[in-house]
Design an enzyme around this catalytic site. Structure first.
Site, mmCIF file in Angstrom:
data_model
loop_
_atom_site.group_PDB
_atom_site.id
_atom_site.type_symbol
_atom_site.label_atom_id
_atom_site.label_comp_id
_atom_site.label_asym_id
_atom_site.label_seq_id
_atom_site.Cartn_x
_atom_site.Cartn_y
_atom_site.Cartn_z
ATOM 1 N N ASN A 9 10.065 -31.603 -10.335
ATOM 2 C CA ASN A 9 10.746 -30.740 -9.361
ATOM 3 C C ASN A 9 11.347 -31.683 -8.326
ATOM 4 O O ASN A 9 10.656 -32.130 -7.408
ATOM 5 C CB ASN A 9 9.757 -29.765 -8.733
ATOM 6 C CG ASN A 9 10.431 -28.763 -7.810
ATOM 7 O OD1 ASN A 9 11.586 -28.919 -7.429
ATOM 8 N ND2 ASN A 9 9.696 -27.742 -7.428
ATOM 9 N N ARG A 88 12.999 -28.290 -13.015
ATOM 10 C CA ARG A 88 13.422 -27.121 -12.266
ATOM 11 C C ARG A 88 14.842 -27.339 -11.783
ATOM 12 O O ARG A 88 15.142 -28.326 -11.130
ATOM 13 C CB ARG A 88 12.501 -26.884 -11.069
ATOM 14 C CG ARG A 88 12.969 -25.739 -10.158
ATOM 15 C CD ARG A 88 12.010 -25.550 -9.005
ATOM 16 N NE ARG A 88 12.469 -24.498 -8.102
ATOM 17 C CZ ARG A 88 12.954 -24.718 -6.889
ATOM 18 N NH1 ARG A 88 13.058 -25.953 -6.420
ATOM 19 N NH2 ARG A 88 13.339 -23.705 -6.126
ATOM 20 N N HIS A 177 13.850 -17.635 -7.116
ATOM 21 C CA HIS A 177 12.402 -17.500 -7.346
ATOM 22 C C HIS A 177 12.117 -16.873 -8.708
ATOM 23 O O HIS A 177 11.040 -16.302 -8.927
ATOM 24 C CB HIS A 177 11.723 -16.680 -6.239
ATOM 25 C CG HIS A 177 11.586 -17.414 -4.945
ATOM 26 N ND1 HIS A 177 11.563 -16.771 -3.719
ATOM 27 C CD2 HIS A 177 11.480 -18.731 -4.661
ATOM 28 C CE1 HIS A 177 11.442 -17.652 -2.754
ATOM 29 N NE2 HIS A 177 11.400 -18.865 -3.298
ATOM 30 N N ARG A 238 15.117 -20.199 7.283
ATOM 31 C CA ARG A 238 16.299 -19.415 6.934
ATOM 32 C C ARG A 238 16.231 -18.054 7.623
ATOM 33 O O ARG A 238 15.181 -17.410 7.650
ATOM 34 C CB ARG A 238 16.409 -19.220 5.419
ATOM 35 C CG ARG A 238 16.536 -20.514 4.636
ATOM 36 C CD ARG A 238 16.505 -20.256 3.145
ATOM 37 N NE ARG A 238 16.164 -21.468 2.412
ATOM 38 C CZ ARG A 238 15.584 -21.483 1.212
ATOM 39 N NH1 ARG A 238 15.292 -20.343 0.616
ATOM 40 N NH2 ARG A 238 15.306 -22.628 0.629
ATOM 41 N N GLU A 378 4.520 -22.239 -10.950
ATOM 42 C CA GLU A 378 5.856 -22.523 -11.475
ATOM 43 C C GLU A 378 5.852 -23.704 -12.433
ATOM 44 O O GLU A 378 6.634 -23.732 -13.391
ATOM 45 C CB GLU A 378 6.819 -22.770 -10.312
ATOM 46 C CG GLU A 378 7.079 -21.523 -9.482
ATOM 47 C CD GLU A 378 7.856 -21.812 -8.217
ATOM 48 O OE1 GLU A 378 9.043 -21.449 -8.164
ATOM 49 O OE2 GLU A 378 7.281 -22.407 -7.282
#
Length: 394
Positions: A9, A88, A177, A238, A378
């Site tokens: 990742n 990813r 996601h 964010r 993940e």
């Protein structure tokens, strides 16, 4: 098939990695290279419960970072001989609906999609290029965060904007996601002993990035993140939903250009803007009006999306919390669902606050809508998809 898959990742200044045993899901090794491109970088490599292997040095680029990862495996083990490397990749546009073997054409396509994820796709590609050089004979597999969300129906992904923007420029909702949603929705079905095809779920992935996703029959039917990961819930840095006219207003009254506004909303918004820190643990640990307001704004936004998705789905079998905040912050879970009792949604205080780690229900026994905590994985989902691809789905 036996062996290990190396999951990478790659972030803008870091490389997170795990070595995953494809038979047992165990992780013989995992680690992190951080502060790539800075004067002082750090590698932390773990192989079990003992002390980690650590190095502090400068990593000018991702190539040097991955070289250090290889050296860590050589020095501290285990032997690194992966059957595949899983990557990813944040944005796959509409082209990539599932994991793919990486070739020159895939790399070119990910490059073309970089304007949709300028902070993510280029560094994801850096990791792919470095890994291809390090393991030239090993299959490289790209797993896309947007792929799971491509089942959105037109009424969910279409923005009410000029046709030219939609058709020529590809403006639409994508959602993110997806790797996490794919994993936790499957695990939620297993926890409930139900067929995923008959379940309606609302997945709340609450971490530094946060999203809500409505899932019906194993397929995403709506999601809070949009064309970029900026839309939707309040996040660590964010803003989530704001008036689209904000950029024009700030340009008129303060001379800010679109790039400055986008950067501010992405990196200086959210909890950071409201409470001075993007770390929910720090906000939760304070007792002042600023922190209390930030928490109410955060959980109110989650609650609003839960209500909207309940109306959209018509029936909800379970609400699933995941991500760092969703898995570990009992107060956020309770506040996010407060006042929804008439919808059959409730959190049992004792279960919620004292529940063990791992997959668990935090709703009252026999609740109409189950409220679950499902830790996301993940890395395993990336490894699982990579394994399915290289083994032909077997």
């Amino acid at each position: 098939m036996a062996g290990h898959i190396l999951v990478l990742n790659t972030g803008s200044s870091s490389i997170k990695y795990e070595l995953v045993d494809v038979r047992t899901q165990e992780r013989p090794a995992r680690g992190l290279v951080e502060r790539i491109g800075e004067e002082k970088g750090r590698l932390t490599h773990r192989t079990g419960d003992g002390p980690p292997y650590e190095r502090e040095q400068s990593f000018p680029g991702h190539g040097e970072g991955l070289d250090a990862v290889m050296e860590a495996f050589a020095a501290a083990g285990p032997t690194l001989d992966p059957v595949a490397v899983g990557h990813r990749v944040v944005h796959g546009g509409t082209r990539f609906t599932e994991a793919v073997l990486v070739d020159d054409g895939v790399i070119a396509a990910i490059e073309e999609l970089a304007p949709l994820a300028p902070l993510h796709n280029p560094v994801n590609l850096a990791g792919i290029r470095v890994a291809r050089a390090a393991f030239p004979e090993v299959p490289q597999v790209a797993v896309f965060d947007t792929a799971f969300q491509l089942t959105l129906p037109p009424e969910a992904y279409t923005y009410a904007v000029p046709r030219e923007w939609r058709e020529r420029l590809g403006v639409r909702r994508f959602g993110f996601h997806g790797t996490s949603c794919a994993y936790v929705s499957r695990r939620a079905a297993a926890f409930l002993g139900r067929d995923p095809a008959g379940l309606n779920l609302i997945v709340l992935h609450l971490g530094n990035g946060a999203s809500a996703t409505a899932i019906s029959g194993g397929r995403s039917v709506d999601t809070s993140m949009g064309m970029t990961p900026l839309e939707g819930l309040v996040m660590g840095t964010r803003s989530g939903d704001v008036d689209p006219a904000l950029a024009g207003y700030l340009a008129r009254v303060d001379g800010l250009d679109a790039g400055q506004v986008e950067s501010a909303l992405s990196h200086h918004g959210g909890l950071l803007a409201l409470a001075g820190t993007g770390d929910m643990r720090e906000v939760r640990g304070r007792d002042d009006d600023t922190a209390r307001l930030a928490l109410e704004i955060y959980t109110r936004r989650v609650r609003k999306y839960v209500g909207a998705y309940y109306a959209l789905l018509g029936r909800v079998d379970a609400i699933v919390f995941t991500g760092g905040v969703g898995e570990h912050d009992a107060a956020t879970r309770a506040a996010s669902l407060a006042g929804l009792d008439r919808l059959g949604i409730a959190v049992d205080p004792a279960r919620n606050e004292a529940g063990p780690a791992g997959e668990r229900a935090v709703s009252p026994p026999g609740a109409e809508v189950s409220v679950l905590v499902i830790p996301t994985d993940e890395e395993w989902e990336i490894a699982r998809q990579a394994l399915a691809l290289i083994s032909g789905g077997s």
